[in-house]
Design a protein around this motif. Structure first.
Motif, mmCIF file in Angstrom:
data_model
loop_
_atom_site.group_PDB
_atom_site.id
_atom_site.type_symbol
_atom_site.label_atom_id
_atom_site.label_comp_id
_atom_site.label_asym_id
_atom_site.label_seq_id
_atom_site.Cartn_x
_atom_site.Cartn_y
_atom_site.Cartn_z
ATOM 1 N N ARG A 135 18.977 -24.638 -45.244
ATOM 2 C CA ARG A 135 19.713 -24.133 -44.611
ATOM 3 C C ARG A 135 19.023 -22.762 -43.821
ATOM 4 N NH1 ARG A 135 22.817 -24.672 -49.116
ATOM 5 N NH2 ARG A 135 21.904 -22.985 -50.342
ATOM 6 N N ALA A 136 17.961 -22.286 -44.633
ATOM 7 C CA ALA A 136 17.181 -21.311 -43.657
ATOM 8 C C ALA A 136 16.423 -21.540 -42.797
ATOM 9 C CB ALA A 136 16.093 -20.412 -44.969
ATOM 10 N N ALA A 137 15.851 -23.121 -42.936
ATOM 11 C CA ALA A 137 15.057 -23.341 -41.529
ATOM 12 C C ALA A 137 15.857 -23.871 -40.566
ATOM 13 C CB ALA A 137 14.457 -24.856 -42.245
ATOM 14 N N ARG A 138 17.423 -24.174 -40.836
ATOM 15 C CA ARG A 138 18.120 -24.568 -39.715
ATOM 16 C C ARG A 138 18.405 -23.207 -38.899
ATOM 17 N NH1 ARG A 138 20.046 -28.943 -42.967
ATOM 18 N NH2 ARG A 138 21.271 -27.273 -44.161
ATOM 19 N N ALA A 139 18.775 -22.349 -39.840
ATOM 20 C CA ALA A 139 19.074 -20.741 -39.076
ATOM 21 C C ALA A 139 17.865 -20.298 -38.337
ATOM 22 C CB ALA A 139 19.351 -19.925 -40.267
#
Length: 398
Positions: free
Chosen positions: A309-313
């Motif tokens: 999730r952090a990488a996509r954000a």
């Protein structure tokens, strides 16, 4: 009663006895009654059980006395095919008089005398039926309400317990402790004990209150899905990490693109207002390196999902920043295109030889084709050029 009246009364009462006996047997065969019969219950359900048992005992006792009185009349009528007046009088008394004698009750101590003896109450057959009727209705209502509540709770409990078994099976397959699941399982055991021992404690307005079971079902479903994620992670851990590594490569590429656009803008646009460059890829790389492998797969799955999730954000933020920065260069290209469009319009309107317009055009052109380009001045100059063309066109029309 005459002989014919006696025979009609006997026929009616035999049918009535049959219907009463059938109704009582059907009531005892009702699922709610069977659930309650002999069950080890407590609390509010124990009170219902005691009431039902008491009322049923009273009904069967009344029905037995009713049957005996009717049986005595049937036996007397069978013995005398042509009953005389004495027999008819006896039959009349048995069929319409107070022939049903209830068990004697002890006289309260304060009302006794030295020679007092217990006395019992006598009822007619009709009065005995009237006394049984409200007892039957009370038991039927209690049994139906209990069946509705208990059946709904047991059905919902079965669904929640199936969810628990699925979650526990996954936990055992993963071979790791799960305190949260253990707590939910303990809560469900307590709720299940209440459902089985005192379902009426979980009733509201005569209906099953499944809120507690619903909440446990939702929580256990969440735990099961979390464990399923962990199982999928274990089964495809290497592929998941490769995909995550590829996602981080995209983040680095997007951040690099934003930096390249920034360098280009700084070289080509004067005094630009630019957003800060995103720089999250380094921290994400360190988190990926720290993931490890095995052990607590459930916890690892949560960390992997959080990192994804952090990488996509981060990727979205880097791309958005690059787009904002690149937008300044796009703005310059837009202004260049509009300038050429206005020049063509001026020529079409016969203003190509207008010296003032030509000077304004050259000034705007120098601003837009110089580096760094002052977009604010270029925008104002272009607007002035466009307004001048419009003014001269209106003057020529007049």
């Amino acid at each position: 009663m005459s002989r014919d009246e006696v025979d009609r009364a006997l026929e009616h009462l035999r049918d009535e006895k049959q219907r009463i006996g059938t109704a009582l047997l059907e009531l005892e065969g009702h699922q709610g009654y069977q659930l309650l019969e002999g069950a080890a219950v407590e609390g509010e359900t124990r009170r219902v059980q005691a009431t039902v048992q008491s009322r049923m005992s009273a009904m069967w006792a009344l029905f037995d006395l009713y049957t005996r009185a009717l049986g005595a009349a049937e036996e007397l009528r069978t013995r005398h095919s042509r009953p005389g007046q004495a027999d008819l009088a006896r039959l009349t008394w048995l069929l319409s008089g107070p022939s049903v004698e209830l068990p004697a009750e002890e006289v309260p101590l304060e009302r006794r005398t030295l020679l007092s003896v217990p006395t019992g109450e006598r009822l007619t057959l009709e009065a005995a039926v009237k006394r049984m009727t409200p007892l039957y209705e009370e038991v039927a209502r209690a049994v139906a309400a209990l069946d509705t509540v208990w059946s709904a709770l047991l059905s919902r409990l079965a669904e929640v317990e199936a969810e628990r078994r699925a979650a526990l099976s996954l936990r055992d397959a993963l071979g790791a402790a799960d305190p949260e699941l253990d707590r939910l399982a303990a809560d469900l055991a307590a709720a299940g004990a209440t459902v089985r021992s005192d379902p009426m404690a979980m009733a509201r307005d005569g209906r099953a209150d499944t809120a507690r079971l619903d909440a446990l079902h939702a929580a256990l479903g969440g735990a099961r899905r979390r464990l399923e994620d962990a199982e999928r992670l274990r089964a495809g851990f290497d592929e998941r990490l490769r995909a995550l590594g590829g996602l981080l490569d995209e983040v680095r590429a997007a951040e690099a693109a934003a930096a390249a656009h920034r360098d280009e803008v700084l070289a080509k646009i004067a005094s630009p207002v630019l957003p800060d460059l995103p720089a999250l890829s380094g921290g994400l790389d360190r988190r990926l390196a720290a993931l490890g492998r095995g052990g607590d797969w459930s916890g690892l799955a949560a960390r992997v999902a959080d990192l994804e999730r952090a990488a996509r954000a981060a990727l979205e933020e880097a791309r958005r920043t690059a787009e904002v920065i690149r937008g300044l260069l796009d703005r310059r290209e837009e202004l260049r295109g509009r300038l050429e469009g206005y020049r063509v319009k001026a020529a079409r309107l016969g203003l190509a030889e207008d010296a003032a317009l030509a000077e304004m055009y050259e000034h705007a052109r120098r601003l837009l084709w110089s580096s760094p380009c002052d977009l604010r001045k270029a925008t104002v100059t272009l607007s002035d050029y466009q307004q001048a063309i419009t003014t001269r066109t209106k003057g020529a029309e007049r």
